[in-house]
Design an enzyme around this catalytic site. Structure first.
Site, short mmCIF file in Angstrom:
data_model
loop_
_atom_site.label_atom_id
_atom_site.label_comp_id
_atom_site.label_asym_id
_atom_site.label_seq_id
_atom_site.Cartn_x
_atom_site.Cartn_y
_atom_site.Cartn_z
N ASN A 1 25.32 42.41 42.38
CA ASN A 1 24.17 43.30 42.16
C ASN A 1 23.79 44.03 43.44
O ASN A 1 23.75 43.44 44.51
CB ASN A 1 22.97 42.47 41.71
CG ASN A 1 23.34 41.44 40.68
OD1 ASN A 1 23.83 41.79 39.62
ND2 ASN A 1 23.15 40.17 41.01
N HIS B 1 34.09 38.93 48.99
CA HIS B 1 34.39 39.65 47.75
C HIS B 1 33.16 40.42 47.25
O HIS B 1 33.23 41.62 46.98
CB HIS B 1 34.89 38.67 46.69
CG HIS B 1 35.23 39.30 45.38
ND1 HIS B 1 36.52 39.65 45.03
CD2 HIS B 1 34.45 39.66 44.33
CE1 HIS B 1 36.51 40.20 43.82
NE2 HIS B 1 35.26 40.21 43.37
N GLU B 2 32.04 39.73 47.14
CA GLU B 2 30.84 40.39 46.59
C GLU B 2 30.36 41.49 47.55
O GLU B 2 29.94 42.56 47.11
CB GLU B 2 29.71 39.40 46.32
CG GLU B 2 30.08 38.22 45.42
CD GLU B 2 30.81 38.58 44.14
OE1 GLU B 2 30.57 39.68 43.62
OE2 GLU B 2 31.63 37.77 43.66
N HIS C 1 32.40 44.64 47.20
CA HIS C 1 32.07 45.40 45.99
C HIS C 1 31.05 46.50 46.28
O HIS C 1 30.93 47.45 45.49
CB HIS C 1 31.46 44.48 44.92
CG HIS C 1 32.46 43.93 43.94
ND1 HIS C 1 33.44 44.68 43.35
CD2 HIS C 1 32.60 42.68 43.41
CE1 HIS C 1 34.15 43.93 42.50
NE2 HIS C 1 33.67 42.71 42.53
N1 B3K Z 1 31.63 41.11 38.84
C1 B3K Z 1 31.32 39.72 38.71
C2 B3K Z 1 31.87 39.10 37.46
C3 B3K Z 1 31.07 39.34 36.24
C4 B3K Z 1 31.60 38.53 35.08
C5 B3K Z 1 30.90 38.84 33.82
N2 B3K Z 1 31.30 37.96 32.75
C6 B3K Z 1 31.77 38.93 39.89
C7 B3K Z 1 32.88 39.49 40.66
O1 B3K Z 1 33.96 39.73 40.20
O2 B3K Z 1 32.69 39.75 41.81
ZN ZN Z 2 34.58 41.07 41.69
#
Ligand code: B3K
Ligand code: ZN
Length: 865
Positions: A264, A296-297, A300
């Protein structure tokens, strides 16, 4: 079945009829009745008179106002439809939700005493009626009101712009996120946390506030996560030139979470498993995973948030690329070879299995019923292999030029996988037409290689053929662009030079490669670094594999050669056992293991990896029909043979490498890894002195890695000391679910005959909870996916157990249920008796009229085969 299980098709994509440019949320938190008021600016897109259709699930609708006037509306199939709306208007919707009743952990829910959200993929529709699709980008403001004593901390995306107290004991905070975003990136958290604060100065000199929120009392377990975040921010600037964009970055750790973490905007929400660590409670692997997932996050923020997906079929656009980025991060900070080995094991094991099963799909799927079912190893891990192949074909410099073009072209947009490849092609000038097929085609390609030595003309020729067998979802396959990295060595393992170390682009179904100036037949290292996610067929002589194992310049190739050699003997012995013959292992093979173990020049983690016999689940991938009993017998036999014959070497290496005081350094992590492997082999001998070593290891351990190594070894060797260790561990950690997961996993992977009974009794253990996804994965998930010998018991008891658990989770948490079902879906790979037992359980599930969409999609695909 709950809801309507309709299939959605990638090619049916249509641009939205309306866009929402601004949304102001006003959320008044209450356990069972939270009020949500959403005020949005809606604009018609294009020339049409269509109604406004908004998604919503599990909502109580209170009122709908268009430009402040009440309007008539319909609710149809979980959608709110309003006819005859103006071209541009203010839409105000009031709804109520019940977070306490939300056990699916999607939308707004309670995790322990805190409120939190999970909106990807389609969870925002459980908060308010909205255009819940990733190509609708809006600016969000969020005002949160809650009881001040119970929820002193109120968080959402972006910057905190205002706050105040009310007279009734509640307080409020308002947040504004300046970046337009799809609603799946919305987040809200409310609770009482300890917070670790720090700052990061970006390359352009801006100071970013970093805040890490953990449950009260856990601050001493939050430092590693914070340092991982700072490393991630610095690395993304150095390697990708990407700088953070907001003034604040927050991470909240929660106990109840369906996945690892969620990116998020400005407010990541994490499964506490990927945040909390100190040496007493976390293993070296936990530390590594925390750094990787935090990275990783964070990554994103650019590959996912600033540039997002046009539709969910494009999920790999952000996930494949971000996994590639986190793998590079881990490799730049640690050992590249070890990282590669561990990632390749995932592809060759569970990803290949997924591609060969009923859920087979391309990294960009064409048809989806429940989006949550497509957060798969294929989209993530194979997706990252596809990005890695692009990197191999283009090289770092051109790849980074492609990234720069991609970012500058598409910043602020919701785009497709094609847009990404196009940027790579335009920046590099390399034609990627055939390469794009990797996005469209499912299944594991097979590269069949034969060789020929022409002594008279001093030529060495490789003949390469490619084909992809049909998969459940796709019968016809076409030719792919496969980068094949190879190198030549002489018979003694001497490197023949860079001109014989190259990446060949395989773009036809048959291709030959000629090498001149060969005075003797060379030894070829094929598919170096696993340059493509394919199965390699090449008839290696044992001798050539031994040369590569001992002399290759690449640590990866050494490991890979050892695997190939082991696999030959695994295949052969499984065949022998099936024919009621005794398994056997050549003495030469054991000698080579002894040499590896003693090799002082090798990285110790590499030795550990080379000494590990593949797990029973990865061994299964060597066969079309899986014989669990034969595989178990052969694996035990190989381990036991090595353990017995090399006993003294294991003890010697164990003693040389045992660390004294815990330090989280590369050197010590590698030592502990090697020590764990040695200890497991020592325990397999299990005489008095060996038991003593295992027991002493447990009692002298000052860290969780060593504690678990001793317990793991005692379990594998079924040593009497295990009982005492298990009791001591339980007494010390029963209050801490995350740590107890190790204890549950240990029992779930026991080879003992009463394993299933133990697992069943643990469902009643005070540390276990059917509501907590981590506990479910540790106990039920581990038993069914990582203990094939017991799960596939011929009386079908394992299958019935899993089905009963799924029956229970179908309602409470369909997403987790749908993950746990995987081993049952693979029934086609087993003997007729097991097949029919497994199918029987799947049929029982499919007979339920209330089967969740998540399970329905998988069960019906499996049964349709
Ligand atoms: N984007 C989220 C994963 C969401 C899963 C929804 N069922 C975590 C990630 O890949 O970084
Ligand atoms: Zn991811």
């Amino acid at each position: 079945m709950t809801g309507i299980a309709k299939e959605k098709y990638r090619l049916a994509y249509k641009t939205p009829d309306f866009v929402i440019e601004q949304i102001d949320l006003d959320i008044s938190l209450n356990e069972t009745c939270t009020q949500v008021t959403a005020t949005s600016l809606v604009k018609r897109q294009g020339d049409h008179k269509n109604s406004l259709v908004l998604d919503g699930e599990e909502l109580t609708l209170i009122s709908v106002l268009v430009d402040k006037n009440a309007v008539s509306y319909r609710i149809e199939n979980n959608q709110l439809c309003i006819d005859n709306v103006p071209d541009s208007f203010e839409l105000k919707i009031e709804t109520q939700i019940n977070p306490a009743a939300n056990s699916a952990l999607e939308g707004l829910y309670k995790s322990g005493n805190a409120f939190c959200t999970q909106c990807e993929a389609e969870g925002f529709r459980r908060i308010t009626y909205y255009l819940d699709r990733p190509d609708v980008l809006a600016r969000f403001t969020t005002r949160i009101t809650a009881d001040k004593a119970a929820y002193p901390i109120l968080l959402s995306n972006g910057n905190r712009i205002a706050a105040g107290d009310n007279t009734d004991g509640t307080h409020w905070v308002q947040w504004r996120d300046p970046f337009p975003k799809p609603c799946y990136l919305f987040a809200l958290v409310a609770g009482d946390f300890d917070v670790l604060k720090d700052t990061f100065t970006t390359k352009s000199g801006r100071t970013v506030q970093l805040e890490l929120f953990v449950d009260k009392g856990n601050l001493n377990r939050s430092y590693h996560a914070m340092s991982s975040l700072k490393k991630s921010m610095a690395w993304d600037e150095q390697r990708f030139g990407l700088e953070y964009d907001l003034d604040i970055y927050m991470i909240v750790a929660v106990d109840f979470f369906n996945m690892g973490a969620m990116e998020n905007k400005g407010l990541n929400i994490f499964n506490a498993k990927f945040v909390l660590a100190n040496s007493e409670s976390a293993t070296d692997t936990d530390y590594f995973d925390i750094e990787r997932v935090i990275g990783h996050e964070y990554f994103h923020n650019w590959t996912g948030n600033r540039i997002t997906c046009r539709d969910w079929f494009q999920l790999s656009l952000k996930e494949g690329l971000t996994v590639f980025r986190d793998q590079e991060f881990s490799s730049d900070l640690g050992s590249r070879a070890i990282n590669r080995i561990r990632n390749v094991k995932i592809i060759r094991g569970p990803q290949f299995a997924e591609d060969a099963g009923p859920m087979s799909h391309p990294i960009r799927p064409d048809v989806v019923m429940e989006m949550n079912n497509f957060y798969t190893l294929t989209v993530y891990e194979k997706g990252s292999e596809v990005i890695r192949m692009l990197h191999t074909i283009l090289g770092e410099e051109r790849f980074q030029a492609g990234m720069r073009l991609y970012v500058s072209r598409h910043d602020g947009q919701a785009v497709t996988c094609d847009d990404f490849v196009q940027a790579m092609q335009d920046a590099s000038g390399i034609d990627l037409t055939r390469f794009r097929q990797w996005y469209a085609q499912s299944g594991t390609p097979v590269l069949n290689v034969t060789d020929e030595f022409d002594a008279a003309n001093q030529k060495y020729i490789l003949h390469v053929k490619q084909h992809t067998p049909p998969t459940a979802d796709q019968k016809e396959k076409s030719v792919l662009h496969i980068p094949l990295s190879l190198a030549l060595y002489d018979q003694k393992g001497g490197y023949l030079g860079d001109q014989y170390d190259q990446v060949i682009n395989i773009c036809q179904d048959q291709q030959s490669i000629e090498f001149n100036g060969m005075t003797e037949k060379p030894v070829v290292a094929l598919l170096q670094d696993f340059s493509a996610p394919v199965k390699l067929e090449f008839d290696y002589a044992d001798q050539d594999l031994l040369v590569l194992m001992q002399h290759s310049r690449s640590a990866f190739t050494r490991w890979d050669a050892a695997q190939t050699l082991l696999n030959k003997y695994i295949r052969m012995n499984v065949e022998r056992v099936r024919n009621l013959q005794k398994p056997e292992l050549p003495a030469a093979l054991v000698d080579v293991f002894a040499e590896i173990l003693r090799d002082q020049t090798l990285d110790k983690s590499l030795i550990a990896e080379m000494m590990r016999i593949p797990s029973e689940t990865s061994m299964a991938e060597l066969f079309d029909e899986i014989d669990v009993d034969a595989i178990h017998e052969v694996r035990c036999f190989i381990e036991q043979s090595i353990a017995t014959q090399l006993h003294d070497v294991f003890v010697e290496v164990y003693q040389q490498n045992k660390t004294i005081q815990y330090q989280l350094t590369q050197t010590d992590i590698a030592k502990r890894d090697l020590v764990s492997v040695c200890l497991a082999y020592i325990a397999l001998n299990g005489n008095e002195a060996d038991q003593q070593i295992v027991s002493a290891h447990f009692h002298s351990a000052d860290n969780m890695t060593d504690v678990l190594a001793a317990m793991q070894a005692a379990k594998q060797g079924q040593l009497p000391v295990l009982q005492e260790m298990m009791h001591a561990f339980e007494a010390k950690w029963q209050h801490d679910g995350l740590v107890m997961d190790n204890w549950f996993r240990l029992q779930a992977t026991s080879p003992a005959a009463d394993c299933l009974d133990v697992v069943k009794s643990l469902l009643k253990h005070p540390s276990f909870s059917m509501q907590n996804p981590n506990r479910l994965r540790a106990l039920i998930g581990t038993f069914s996916a990582a203990n094939p010998y017991r799960f596939h018991a011929i009386d079908g008891s394992g299958y019935t157990f899993l089905r009963e658990m799924l029956d229970e989770l179908n309602h409470s948490n369909p997403q987790v249920a749908s993950r746990l079902i995987t081993p049952l879906l693979q029934f086609k790979r087993f003997d007729p008796t097991r097949q029919s037992l497994m199918k029987q359980e799947l049929k029982r599930l499919s007979a339920r009229p209330d089967l969740s969409r998540d399970l329905f999609e998988k069960v019906s695909k499996a049964l349709a085969q």
